[in-house]
Motif scaffolding. Structure first.
Motif, PDB file in Angstrom:
ATOM      1  N   PRO A 231      18.480 -28.062 -14.171  1.00 43.83           N
ATOM      2  CA  PRO A 231      17.401 -29.292 -14.125  1.00 43.83           C
ATOM      3  C   PRO A 231      17.098 -29.559 -12.525  1.00 43.83           C
ATOM      4  N   SER A 232      15.560 -29.913 -12.496  1.00 43.26           N
ATOM      5  CA  SER A 232      15.119 -30.224 -11.033  1.00 43.26           C
ATOM      6  C   SER A 232      15.474 -31.540 -10.729  1.00 43.26           C
TER       7      SER A 232
ATOM      8  N   GLN B 146      12.151 -34.386 -11.166  1.00 45.99           N
ATOM      9  CA  GLN B 146      11.466 -35.077 -12.365  1.00 45.99           C
ATOM     10  C   GLN B 146      11.141 -36.195 -12.640  1.00 45.99           C
ATOM     11  N   ARG B 147      11.421 -37.248 -11.783  1.00 43.11           N
ATOM     12  CA  ARG B 147      10.919 -38.589 -12.014  1.00 43.11           C
ATOM     13  C   ARG B 147       9.625 -38.568 -11.075  1.00 43.11           C
TER      14      ARG B 147
ATOM     15  N   SER C  85       7.326 -35.850 -10.814  1.00 47.93           N
ATOM     16  CA  SER C  85       6.314 -35.239 -11.421  1.00 47.93           C
ATOM     17  C   SER C  85       6.064 -35.659 -12.696  1.00 47.93           C
TER      18      SER C  85
ATOM     19  N   ASN D 122       9.965 -32.656 -17.252  1.00 43.34           N
ATOM     20  CA  ASN D 122      11.400 -32.297 -17.213  1.00 43.34           C
ATOM     21  C   ASN D 122      11.515 -30.961 -16.902  1.00 43.34           C
ATOM     22  N   ILE D 123      11.531 -30.644 -15.609  1.00 41.79           N
ATOM     23  CA  ILE D 123      11.476 -29.332 -14.996  1.00 41.79           C
ATOM     24  C   ILE D 123      12.802 -28.607 -14.871  1.00 41.79           C
TER      25      ILE D 123
ATOM     26  N   THR E  21       5.848 -35.212 -19.426  1.00 44.85           N
ATOM     27  CA  THR E  21       7.110 -35.862 -20.367  1.00 44.85           C
ATOM     28  C   THR E  21       7.785 -34.417 -21.378  1.00 44.85           C
TER      29      THR E  21
ATOM     30  N   ASN F  23       9.642 -30.484 -21.558  1.00 50.36           N
ATOM     31  CA  ASN F  23      10.577 -29.973 -21.323  1.00 50.36           C
ATOM     32  C   ASN F  23       9.925 -28.332 -20.473  1.00 50.36           C
TER      33      ASN F  23
END
Length: 439
Positions: A43-44, A47-48, A50, A53-54, A311, A313
């Motif tokens: 996970p990146s 995320q918050r 962008s 959920n990268i 939002t 994945n």
């Protein structure tokens, strides 16, 4: 009438492109598992910011630094034993060749690499270090490939092209791993050069999970695959250098194009500055060293090209990490400039010690770090008692940079100019800070 001219390749025939079968990718996965272990899908930390959920598929940690190893080992192990003894020929700018060289050395297969004169010296050296014979020929990859096919034919050696079906099936194993690691994936963003990786990924993903979106991304500097999809057939464009050098391809693969044409949900074009920002972000915030091609999927997110993925994945394939130190340094600086954290400007001041002191205090009190400066006393028209200072300053971000512009303009009215976009625009009050970011 026969099409079999001297450069004809039956495995890359425009009139009869090879279709990747899911079953062949499964077989390739079994074949390479003794050589290549699954790479992480992590996970990146972005995320918050962008809203997406990268997740990053880290092909950068392969032994030669890119996903190309997957195709290399699959193709080499499928060669007949007699052909393996004689050796193989490959034409490449680096990653494809390094994968072939590494596993050629492992399997005892002699490898000859044809590289154009524009290849990065470090990649040429790495191929030599892996025991390959390297021949520098041609001014670009197309010339090197043509020479390579002729060389292989004359020597009776197998030629391995990145668009061959066995290569593409090896690439497809990336998608098998992602589907296993991220069964709830909504979309995947893939770097695109000649198109082999995105074709293989799309073929696998759409077979197993057709609702999952597959996006391709390449630099707008050389949008060959994008233009080919628009034209409905493979086209060739003049070569242009790019920060994403591994996907700066003037042509597309015949097989890759045919497999991806009806499976891709979207092709995205990203600006060079966005790629630089993505490289910078990956180094600073994710602690990953990634080449321009591998950073392109994140560049599409930073450029706000995929708002529909909020939002969701989303997996970004970081396809490679083979970036030389010089290009990495340039990319980081360009990324800093694109974010407004490096600002270039010039200002006329009086050529006295007290004026220099005043200028330096102005920067210091504002919290600006002077990175570079050049003093010009000669080419300053009608100004015998003033000097033009050309400066590059480090700031904390866009708002801090805009404040620098206001401070300098107040102190030196009509005697300064800012050369870094968007600071050469008069509309640089705080209310424009947000809108000045790339859209």
């Amino acid at each position: 009438m026969s099409r079999r001219h001297e450069d004809f390749d039956e495995l890359c025939d425009p009139d009869n492109p090879q279709i990747i079968k899911y079953e062949d990718v499964l077989e390739a996965s079994k074949r390479i598992k003794n050589f290549i272990k699954p790479t992480p899908c992590t996970p990146s930390h972005f995320q918050r910011e962008s809203g997406i959920n990268i997740f990053y598929k880290l092909e950068t940690i392969q032994k030669t630094g890119s996903f190309k190893e997957r195709g290399a080992i699959n193709a080499l192990t499928l060669l007949p034993k007699d052909n393996q003894k004689i050796g193989v020929v490959v034409a490449s700018l680096g990653n494809h060749a390094m994968g072939i060289c590494y596993y050629g050395q492992k399997l005892g297969i002699p490898v000859t690499v044809i590289m154009p004169t524009c290849v990065a010296a470090i990649k040429l050296q790495l191929c030599q270090n892996l025991g390959a014979k390297v021949i520098v020929q041609g001014s670009n990859l197309v010339d090197a490939q043509k020479y390579g096919r002729g060389y292989a034919k004359d020597k009776g050696i197998s030629y391995i092209k990145r668009d061959y079906p066995n290569i593409l099936c090896g690439y497809g194993t990336v998608a098998l791993e992602i589907l296993d690691q991220m069964p709830n994936m909504d979309a995947i963003i893939v770097p695109v050069g000649s198109g082999g990786l995105v074709a293989a990924v799309a073929s696998v993903v759409k077979h197993v999970k057709p609702e999952c979106l597959v996006y391709g991304v390449q630099s707008e500097r050389l949008p060959t695959f994008y233009k080919s999809l628009e034209a409905g057939e493979p086209i060739t464009l003049p070569y242009e250098p790019s920060i994403a050098e591994a996907i700066a391809m003037p042509y597309v693969g015949v097989n890759a194009f045919r497999n991806a044409q009806n499976l891709l949900d979207k092709m995205l074009l990203v600006k060079e500055d966005w790629i630089a920002r993505a490289i910078l972000h990956l180094v600073e915030n994710e602690r990953f060293v990634v080449e321009g091609a591998g950073a392109s999927p994140l560049a599409a997110i930073l450029g706000n090209l995929v708002p529909e993925l909020k939002t969701k994945n989303v997996v970004c394939i970081l396809s490679g990490g083979n970036i030389d130190a010089v290009l990495l340094g340039r990319s980081l600086d360009r990324g800093l400039a694109a974010e407004g954290r490096l600002i270039k400007f010039k200002v006329l001041i009086k050529d006295f010690a007290s004026a220099y002191e005043q200028f330096m205090l102005l920067l210091a009190q504002g919290g600006y770090n002077l990175i570079r400066q050049f003093q010009d006393r000669i080419w300053v028209e009608n100004e015998i008692y003033r000097v033009e200072i050309k400066a590059v300053c480090e700031t904390r971000g866009l708002s801090h940079a805009l404040e620098l512009k206001r401070i300098v303009e107040r102190a030196y009215p009509n005697a300064c100019s800012f050369e870094t976009e968007p600071f050469n625009d008069d509309r640089t009050c705080p209310c424009h800070a947000k809108s000045l970011k790339p859209k």
